[in-house]
Write a protein that holds these residues in place. Structure first.
Motif, short mmCIF file in Angstrom:
data_model
loop_
_atom_site.label_atom_id
_atom_site.label_comp_id
_atom_site.label_asym_id
_atom_site.label_seq_id
_atom_site.Cartn_x
_atom_site.Cartn_y
_atom_site.Cartn_z
N VAL A 33 -4.53 57.45 -28.33
CA VAL A 33 -4.95 56.76 -29.54
C VAL A 33 -6.47 56.80 -29.61
O VAL A 33 -7.15 56.33 -28.70
N HIS A 77 -5.44 66.21 -37.27
CA HIS A 77 -4.07 65.73 -37.07
C HIS A 77 -3.08 66.89 -37.01
O HIS A 77 -2.13 66.87 -36.21
N MET A 122 -3.08 59.90 -32.14
CA MET A 122 -3.02 59.00 -33.29
C MET A 122 -4.42 58.48 -33.59
O MET A 122 -5.11 57.98 -32.71
N ASP A 129 -6.40 55.69 -35.12
CA ASP A 129 -6.34 54.30 -35.56
C ASP A 129 -7.63 54.03 -36.33
O ASP A 129 -8.68 53.80 -35.74
#
Length: 336
Positions: free
Chosen positions: A120, A141, A148, A150
């Protein structure tokens, strides 16, 4: 690990069987023994299994015998006709495969995180730069779906404070004056672009193909409240003084954000104020009754990526490397 295995993983890759913890029963089950057992169960032949495992047949037999002593259950029936699984062995095979699959999955995940291919990444994107930065985030991405992002959106000052205290790994911010004063933050420009003025369509300059900053000296500039974004406020004053030769009159927005809400557009619609932002963003967000007129460079807009000084995590390094490559391939930082 999967709860369905009903086993506990101890240190050094040892499987602790409930009720048979160290002190109650020795030795413990090792993952190596599980691999050996699975291979024998699949081959039903010690010689072929040993060849497949690249170990000696006596060594394999000793490993299986040790495993059976650990669980205190016979797992294999040995006879001159061959090898067969006992009922307990058939059941144990099911759990052993679960355990190894979970371990391999965990190791792969750990390797991905350690290599910066998963995890993350806490990223900040300054308000009114989302459209400018969106292409590189989408490309990242697509390249690394295991990572991920955030995302947090705020003004540059707030994002830089969060980078400095470690709340964010990195942030895309406007190149505001405060950047040059921060000792705990490293940064570099990743995208340059043309600025534009947002102006009422009734304004005499609204039909122009472009304007020079000096032509806006008589205008009132709509800005964020100074206490919300002091560095951006000072940046506007410095820009107007250096490239326009005037000290701008400002109107602080009553809303606690940049002028993206209907209430904030009212002074621009009425011709009481203008706003300056990146041309790409302006064309994406302004309403139909507001004109977007490019400002002749200089000045130019600049978005920088900032990260905490000394942070060399694999995840951050991979992201920064990708952003630099994307910037260079797409000439994002070109001054022309």
């Amino acid at each position: 690990m999967s709860r369905s295995t009903d086993r506990i993983i101890g240190k050094h890759g040892v499987v602790l069987v409930p009720g048979l913890e160290p002190g109650n029963h020795e030795p413990d089950v090792e993952f190596r023994q599980l691999r050996h057992f699975i291979c024998v169960a699949e081959e039903l032949h010690f010689g072929r299994a040993a060849t497949r495992l690249f170990i000696t047949q006596p060594g394999l037999s000793q490993s299986i015998a040790k495993l059976e002593r650990s669980v205190n259950v016979q797992l294999l029936k040995r006879s001159r006709q061959g090898v067969q699984l006992t009922d307990a062995g058939t059941e144990f095979l099911h759990y052993a495969r679960y355990l190894l699959a979970d371990m391999e999955s965990a190791l792969e995940r750990v390797r991905c995180v350690g290599g910066g291919r998963a995890g993350v990444l806490r990223a900040g994107v300054v308000l009114l730069a989302e459209q400018v930065i969106a292409p590189v985030l989408a490309a990242f991405h697509a390249e690394y779906p295991g990572i991920m992002l955030d995302r947090t959106a705020a003004v540059s000052e707030r994002l830089l404070a969060q980078v400095s205290d470690g709340s964010l790994h990195m942030a895309f911010v406007h190149q505001v004056p405060v950047l040059a004063t921060l000792t705990r933050v490293e940064w570099e420009v990743v995208r340059r672009g043309r600025l534009a003025v947002l102006i009422s369509r009734r304004h005499p300059l609204a039909s122009r193909a472009s304007v020079a900053l000096s032509q806006l000296g008589a205008e009132t500039f709509l800005v964020n409240p100074r206490e919300l974004a002091p560095s951006a406020f000072e940046g506007l004053k410095l820009m107007c003084a250096e490239f326009g030769g005037f000290d701008p009159k400002v109107l602080e927005s009553e809303a606690a954000s940049t002028p993206t809400l209907d209430a904030d557009w009212h002074p621009i619609r009425q011709g009481a104020a203008v706003a300056v932002m990146t041309e790409e963003t302006a064309r994406g967000i302004c309403p139909e009754d507001v004109a977007v007129v490019p400002i002749q460079p200089p000045p130019r807009s600049a978005v920088a990526v900032a990260w905490r000084h000394g942070d060399r995590s694999a995840l951050l390094d991979r992201f920064l490397s990708f952003v630099r490559g994307y910037r260079d391939a797409n000439a994002w930082s070109a001054d022309t």
